[in-house]
Design an enzyme around this catalytic site. Structure first.
Site, PDB file in Angstrom:
ATOM      1  NE  ARG A 295      28.818 -81.839 -55.272  1.00  0.00           N
ATOM      2  CZ  ARG A 295      28.355 -81.833 -56.510  1.00  0.00           C
ATOM      3  NH1 ARG A 295      28.444 -80.737 -57.253  1.00  0.00           N
ATOM      4  NH2 ARG A 295      27.804 -82.912 -57.025  1.00  0.00           N
ATOM      5  CE1 TYR A 439      32.612 -88.206 -48.422  1.00  0.00           C
ATOM      6  CE2 TYR A 439      31.259 -89.884 -47.391  1.00  0.00           C
ATOM      7  CZ  TYR A 439      32.216 -88.910 -47.297  1.00  0.00           C
ATOM      8  OH  TYR A 439      32.776 -88.638 -46.094  1.00  0.00           O
ATOM      9  CD  GLU A 440      27.861 -85.103 -50.134  1.00  0.00           C
ATOM     10  OE1 GLU A 440      27.132 -84.463 -50.910  1.00  0.00           O
ATOM     11  OE2 GLU A 440      27.434 -85.730 -49.153  1.00  0.00           O
ATOM     12  N   GLY A 441      29.335 -86.529 -55.173  1.00  0.00           N
ATOM     13  CA  GLY A 441      29.779 -86.305 -56.548  1.00  0.00           C
ATOM     14  C   GLY A 441      31.247 -86.642 -56.655  1.00  0.00           C
ATOM     15  CD  GLN A 446      32.483 -82.237 -56.741  1.00  0.00           C
ATOM     16  OE1 GLN A 446      32.288 -81.013 -56.738  1.00  0.00           O
ATOM     17  NE2 GLN A 446      31.579 -83.106 -56.339  1.00  0.00           N
TER      18      GLN A 446
END
Lengths: 580, 580
Positions: A295, A439-441, A446
């Site tokens: 992240r 992506y990555e949440g 977040q």
């Protein structure tokens, strides 16, 4: 297209003047071998590889894209050789554990190198940072046996790593995932489908080490029943070399808006041999070690694209001649001036610059907090730093990448019509950076993580630690030219403190979701303001024109806090009432 | 992918309840034949063509793109037939002059049809709106002879139109253009290179009628030495049919970020026969007739993409199941809810909705002012309406398209990772809308036009006319639930009045350029606020949930005015001082 220039001067300014990281490293046993000279040499050499080996393949890689055939993926022409050069330089394991062949370089330094990788060629960079992230998860949670087996070739870049989380029906909500792991002697057999797997199949490395989330038989429902496995593409022979093909196949790759040189795979696991990492049902926690790393890294992707775009738009604004300056003082004999003289063009360039440089500073700050959290001798310091990392990681991921989109869009806009045609690459930067918000949440996730787990859950403790750090720095600015700006920062913190108290007292179940994004943006603007004050006051600031850019930041971008503070007054009815 | 639904209910609400355009049309001789029923029928039938004939080719057209070979351009498969169907329905000439075969439908109505065209297939739409715009310029400024020759086949869509302005070194700064026209008996011979010519070459129509800016021999330097010419691709034979090829060749087409089904040509004019439109050296003024039309239209492109994206993201948010609602009240037996229940997803959807619906309202308002400016019996009314059109066109172009990008990015974000892969089309909307912020004068240029020519040059007269219209409507809201919002709108107008006075008194040559973008955004937010109040109060508002969306607008989006008002305090030093 202007050649990419690694931002070495700014990097040195941050490392030495703004944060004095060499002094911090010297005080931590594991990092004490890294000094300012070594740091400079690492960035210079690493920057060369990015600029000279990777950057020339960025456009052609986008045009060619990755190609899938019969389960195999070929990366664009030149990627194999460029990866080889990078790997042989030891750059994949730059931040890796020295016990297993990594270079042990502090995170406060590697964040700057990551930015260069993304700026030069984000598709290439993803193969590298995913591998580094997988190594981090293994190093933190796997057995010595697994570490000894997998880490050295991964640090060497001979093998790559992936993270296999998402399934067609389970993205944000990983608790719903269905991939199953059945016991089979010392190992496990995994079956299921994973999608959106970055680097899930490629032709750069001899092996691919998948970190896979799956459920054991009779595991608890939801997120607490997920375990983490190592699933190599090729099983290892007795000598530890890639041998027989494991039961994992790439069913297809996605056709995407951007990062087209990065393969995004559908992976079908069919009775694939896997090795359990750590304890059963702790997989999501372990994976978060990797995810938090990724992240921050994906946040930095936003900065990388933004800086590349800024370098291009600055060069273009000095070259492109169009219309006279309003004061008509320059080049009086000419019909028109370079467009950098026009205030509305400067608005765009300065906005890019203010976002990029503050983002870079915050990335170094978070990186240095990661080093403290890991290596500092004092447990209280470690714990406090861990809180700051937890608090600031979602901000870095979301705010860097949102500003990354803004910045690349502005860079493209400076080029006018030429920004929309492919040859200049300005539109590619927009397409490539866009994924980083997803992506990555997603950035919305977040923001939810920030307000829920990182602020309200600990009743604002980590936020108070951040504010204490900021207030310490503000004290040094009170009697300078930036006293008004410092007062504005102080006022925002005070208002946020009150706001968090009100939220803690609220019983509206949708309030956190309503205010999540606003809080994320406010913390982003607040930390950027803090770091602009720090940069403006640091030694060497004038040479890099930091005070004037800080002034611009507070005059032009900081006012956004006023809009966001007005939104904070909303309860959830404003979002929940309308029919959708 | 959800099928595109033409926004008929909202269109009828705007035409009949909010603006009561049928009553206005009835009062103007040239428009009196258009009533509410006819308007509804036009939109319904036009919407069908867009949704059923054009929309199905939008994704495939993007994948295929236009192809250039040996000077000829082939449009994507299906475009020829789809154009044919559209043209045969009389849709190209919908707003055209009835004297030459157009349908004479008012602009207040055709703006809604244009939105549908862009939403369904922007690449196709461009061939249509460019032709309509070229017709408008010819109808306003060309001789009867030229009009009789060219307008009927263009309105029929058998021939298409282009606007040829930009040259490699002359984009924003058209005064620098170099294409030359030499006299040759009754006609002229043109030589030069034009770039970025939308529809400059294609295989949809029998002929292409280029409107070309060029310089006569010994013409004055700069923008006052530019003349306008008609240059057909094929010269006409004695029967008025396309015959011999004229001296204009398509050298190449651009490879672009989006609108890939629209050909963007480099045109080489080599001794091409051209016919002068109107008087020599008045070309730029004439071209602005077309450009202002196109600027409003391109603004509407932003709304079209935004509405398409909103329709998709709404459908997806109702289908995609992920995580439980925070209040856990819905579907209590299920593991997760459709994501439309989550406030942060609703934030994105409502933002899209609030931008789209207010933009549509402003487009109808500007369209209706265009009708007044052209057809109203009273010269004072015409003059006042012309001022409003001049003032609001740059706002419509820039603010609609900026919000169009925001909206399509949000729509894509709602889809998470699926928004980044090509198959859903969400990323195409982002790529396609992006050009609208750039062409027909970048949005920065629109902002400069607004503050310079449209506000400061007439000492705020047109702005005062706008404020007077708004104040009239505010009076009706004072005693309603929206009294606070009305007061906020009033306060912003008062502050802007003061600000404009201060600017008029300033001698800072860079002040207008510094504040241009801020003013454009403020007028955009102001007019949207005004129209949200109007919509919330109009008959039938509840059925369309307008009051709740208006509430959202003022709580969530209006606060941006606070940030912008803070920026208005800046003089130009903030932008001009930093080194770039």
């Amino acid at each position: 297209m202007a050649d990419y220039q690694p931002p070495l001067a700014d990097a040195h300014f941050l490392l030495n003047s703004v944060f004095d990281l060499p002094a911090q490293w010297a005080a931590m046993d594991d990092l004490s071998e890294i000094n300012a000279e070594l740091a400079a040499a690492i960035l210079e050499e690493g920057g060369k590889v990015c600029a000279q080996v990777w950057a020339p393949l960025n456009r052609s890689g986008d045009e060619a894209g990755c190609q899938w055939q019969d389960g195999a993926v070929s990366t664009p022409e030149g990627f194999r050789e460029a990866w080889q050069t990078f790997a042989e330089g030891g750059w994949v394991g730059l931040g890796g554990s020295v016990d297993y062949g990594g270079q042990g370089v502090p995170k406060g330094l590697t964040v700057l190198f990551e930015e260069m990788q993304y700026a030069a060629n984000a598709s290439m960079a993803l193969y590298s940072v995913l591998t580094a992230g997988a190594c981090l998860a293994l190093n933190s949670h796997a057995s010595d046996d697994l570490k000894t087996t997998y880490l050295p070739p991964m640090y060497e870049g001979r093998w790559a790593g992936t993270m296999c989380l998402t399934e067609p029906h389970a993205g944000t909500d990983l608790g719903m995932l269905r991939t199953r792991a059945e016991p089979a002697g010392d190992s496990w057999r995994l079956t299921g489908t994973k999608i959106f797997i970055t680097g899930g199949e490629q032709d750069l490395t001899e092996n691919i080490i998948h970190l896979v989330l799956a459920r054991l038989p009779a595991a608890p429902d939801g997120p607490k029943g997920i375990s983490l496995f190592v699933v190599p593409k090729f099983l290892l022979d007795n000598a530890g070399n890639p041998g027989q093909r494991n039961g994992v196949q790439c069913g297809s790759i996605e056709h995407k808006m951007g990062i087209r040189g990065s393969s995004t795979a559908v992976l079908n696991f069919d009775d694939a041999v896997g090795y359990l990492v750590g304890e059963p049902n702790e997989g999501l926690k372990y994976m978060f070690t990797m995810m938090n790393y990724e992240r921050l890294s994906i946040g930095i992707q936003g900065i990388g694209h933004a800086d590349w775009s800024l370098q291009q738009s600055l060069a273009y604004a000095h070259e492109r001649v169009q219309s006279k300056a309003a004061d008509r003082k320059l080049r009086t004999e000419e019909r028109a001036d370079p467009i950098v003289v026009h205030p509305d063009v400067r608005r765009m360039l300065l906005t890019q610059k203010a976002w990029v440089e503050a983002g870079r500073a915050l990335a170094v700050h978070v990186g240095s907090q990661l080093d403290r959290a890991k290596f500092h001798a004092d447990a209280d310091v470690r714990r406090r730093a861990q809180g700051q990392v937890a608090l600031l990681t979602p901000v870095a991921k979301a705010f860097f990448t949102d500003r990354g989109l803004d910045s690349t869009v502005l860079g493209q806009q400076v080029f006018g019509g030429h920004g929309y045609v492919r040859e200049w690459g300005m539109e590619q930067a927009v397409r490539d950076v866009r994924i980083a918000q997803i992506y990555e949440g997603t950035n919305g996730i977040q923001a939810m993580d920030l307000i829920g787990r990182k602020v309200l859950l600990n009743r604002g403790e980590w936020l108070q630690d951040l504010f204490a750090d900021i207030r310490e720095d503000l004290a040094a600015v009170v009697n300078t030219d930036f006293a008004d700006e410092a007062a504005a920062v102080e006022q925002l913190m005070t208002e946020l403190e009150q706001q968090v108290q009100q939220w803690l007292d609220s019983e509206d179940p949708n309030l956190a979701g309503t205010q999540a994004y606003n809080l994320m943006e406010l913390i982003g603007l607040l930390t950027y303001g803090w770091l602009w004050l720090r940069m403006a006051a640091a030694e060497g600031a004038d040479e890099l024109d930091k005070p004037a850019t800080a002034r611009f930041y507070f005059a032009w971008l900081w006012p956004q806090t006023a809009a966001l503070m007005q939104r904070l007054a909303c309860d959830s009815t404003v979002l929940m009432t309308p029919r959708l």
